[in-house]
Design a protein around this motif. Structure first.
Motif, mmCIF file in Angstrom:
data_model
loop_
_atom_site.group_PDB
_atom_site.id
_atom_site.type_symbol
_atom_site.label_atom_id
_atom_site.label_comp_id
_atom_site.label_asym_id
_atom_site.label_seq_id
_atom_site.Cartn_x
_atom_site.Cartn_y
_atom_site.Cartn_z
ATOM 1 N N THR A 1 -4.592 4.765 4.112
ATOM 2 C CA THR A 1 -4.392 4.790 2.659
ATOM 3 C C THR A 1 -3.063 5.421 2.265
ATOM 4 O O THR A 1 -2.522 5.113 1.202
ATOM 5 N N ARG A 2 -2.517 6.307 3.091
ATOM 6 C CA ARG A 2 -1.225 6.905 2.782
ATOM 7 C C ARG A 2 -0.597 7.439 4.087
ATOM 8 O O ARG A 2 -1.302 7.750 5.037
ATOM 9 N N THR B 1 -11.350 -6.740 1.892
ATOM 10 C CA THR B 1 -10.177 -6.124 2.528
ATOM 11 C C THR B 1 -10.491 -5.481 3.868
ATOM 12 O O THR B 1 -9.580 -5.142 4.610
ATOM 13 N N LYS C 1 0.823 -1.215 0.000
ATOM 14 C CA LYS C 1 0.000 0.000 0.000
ATOM 15 C C LYS C 1 0.857 1.265 0.000
ATOM 16 O O LYS C 1 0.330 2.368 0.171
#
Length: 476
Positions: free
Chosen positions: A384-385, A437, A346
């Motif tokens: 996500t980041r 997920t 990711k």
């Protein structure tokens, strides 16, 4: 009596704040103190020689005369309401009458208006309760019966006053009689629980009984009907037992089904992996993608089965714990590789900060691995980041190990911070829309239960919208 003694007695009677008078055998006043003058508004010179009844308001005088006659004037304590012609309200007097050697009477009048009003308030309170209340004097004569006791004992209050209490009380069980007699003798309270009186009058009902000594030497008896409460407690106990058995049955069912599902799922995961790696020869690209997707779904389902199995094992308290000495740095080297792969997939930065001088701790390494894996997987999954970090330190003067796992994900609303530890609970977010997920919703539940089983706990904090921080606290 010497003149000096007589003068002293006269001075003492004149100093009394309460009315006092003496009357001869014909009830004519021979002494009338200053307080009696003020109380009845009759000067001493007008009172001497007159019958005492003539000096009192008509209604009070009549009642006093009748009750003294019944009591033979032998030290009777009477409570009367004397209506004053000069006042617009009733005055309550306590009258203590004592016989004199000469055949007359000594009468002591005390204003008991405040006491009577307080007694009236207590009476209203006793009338409003649903419990039966009885008061008896030292001779076991009934002095008060409230409305609930009338119904309970099937007796009218108008006929109960002055009646011997024993014929009205249940003969069995003897504990009630014994408690009342003990309170009368020892002047201490007693409490009997769930008494079942014999007789048709009580219709099989059960009572809590309280006995208390009264200031005048008597006893009060309070009967609380607890039949309905006991029935509800029995019903609640039955329902609780049924719910507990249902929970155990659910746990047994999940455990059995999970074990049965695990074998075919492992086979599916294995065969799809073989297909995806061309073990059986070249596979068309479409079939390869289908195989990979089937493998991902099978692994997801396998994790769900594992989580359910572990959760039910925790619930039935059969999870074994084997303590060992754990050095955190090498321990994490064995736990983190596959989690690093998840983070790299990711494009997240997984940072680990474990001080070199951190002492080893005594705990179950397998359970600690499950806790760290669950929390790091959760952080990676919903970030996500940015960064996911793990930091460890000793706290509480070396008595606790704290492992902090922080992310730069969406964070958790303060209102949801306890809810997320419930089974299958998840909060919304962009990363939580894909069932393949988003996880099972059991990871945090299992992690907290495992931490508590190891003697610690897990807490969550952070700023909503900027990330979350989970802290594992374990005894060192």
């Amino acid at each position: 009596m010497s003149q000096s003694l007589e003068r002293s007695a006269h001075a003492a009677l004149e100093a009394l704040a309460e009315g006092f008078c003496m009357a001869d055998a014909d009830h004519r006043v021979t002494y009338w103190n200053a307080a009696a003058e003020r109380l009845f508004g009759v000067p001493r010179r007008d009172a001497l020689g007159r019958e005492v009844w003539d000096l009192l308001p008509a209604e009070g005088a009549s009642e006093l005369r009748e009750r003294l006659a019944r009591a033979d004037g032998a030290g009777a304590m009477l409570h009367l309401t004397l209506l004053s012609d000069r006042e617009l309200f009733a005055r309550h007097l306590a009258v203590h009458a004592s016989p004199l050697e000469s055949g007359g009477l000594a009468l002591h009048f005390r204003d008991a208006t405040a006491e009577q009003r307080l007694a009236a308030q207590y009476e209203q309170l006793l009338e409003s309760i649903r419990d039966g209340f009885i008061a008896v004097d030292r001779d076991w004569r009934i002095t008060y019966v409230n409305r609930a006791a009338e119904t309970l004992l099937s007796v009218r209050r108008s006929r109960a006053a002055g009646v011997d209490v024993w014929p009205l009380l249940p003969k069995e069980p003897r504990a009630v009689v014994n408690a009342i007699r003990w309170t009368m003798r020892e002047r201490g309270p007693r409490h009997l629980e769930a008494i079942h009186p014999r007789g048709k009058l009580y219709r099989g009902r059960r009572f809590d009984v309280w006995t208390h000594p009264l200031p005048d030497g008597g006893v009060s008896i309070l009967f609380e009907d607890v039949t309905d409460r006991l029935a509800k407690e029995v019903e609640l106990a039955r329902l609780a037992a049924e719910a507990e058995e249902a929970s155990r049955a659910k746990s047994r069912f999940f455990a059995a089904v999970s074990h049965e599902l695990r074998t075919p799922l492992n086979a599916i995961v294995g065969y799809t992996h073989l297909l995806a790696t061309n073990t059986y020869g070249n596979v068309p690209a479409g079939a390869m993608r289908a195989s990979e997707r089937a493998g991902v779904c099978a692994e997801h389902l396998s994790r769900l089965v594992d989580d359910v199995l572990l959760l039910t094992t925790v619930e039935i308290d059969k999870l074994p714990v084997f303590a060992a000495t754990v050095s955190l740095a090498p321990f994490l080297d064995s736990v983190l590789p596959h989690l690093r792969q998840q983070a790299e997939a990711k494009r997240l930065d997984l940072q680990v900060d474990v001080p070199g001088g951190l002492p080893p701790i005594d705990t179950d390494p397998e359970r600690l691995r499950q806790i760290v894996t669950a929390l790091l997987s959760n952080a990676i999954k919903f970030t996500t980041r940015g960064v996911v970090s793990l930091r460890a330190r000793m706290a509480g003067e070396g008595r606790w190990l704290e492992i902090s796992i922080r992310d730069t994900g969406p964070g958790i609303d303060p209102e949801d911070r306890e809810r997320i530890f419930g089974p299958f609970e998840q909060v919304g977010g962009e990363a939580r829309t894909d069932s393949a997920t988003r996880g099972t919703g059991l990871g945090l539940t299992i992690a907290r239960q495992l931490a508590r089983k190891l003697g610690g706990d897990i807490t969550v904090s952070g700023t909503f919208g900027e990330g979350a921080e989970f802290v594992v606290r374990l005894p060192a």
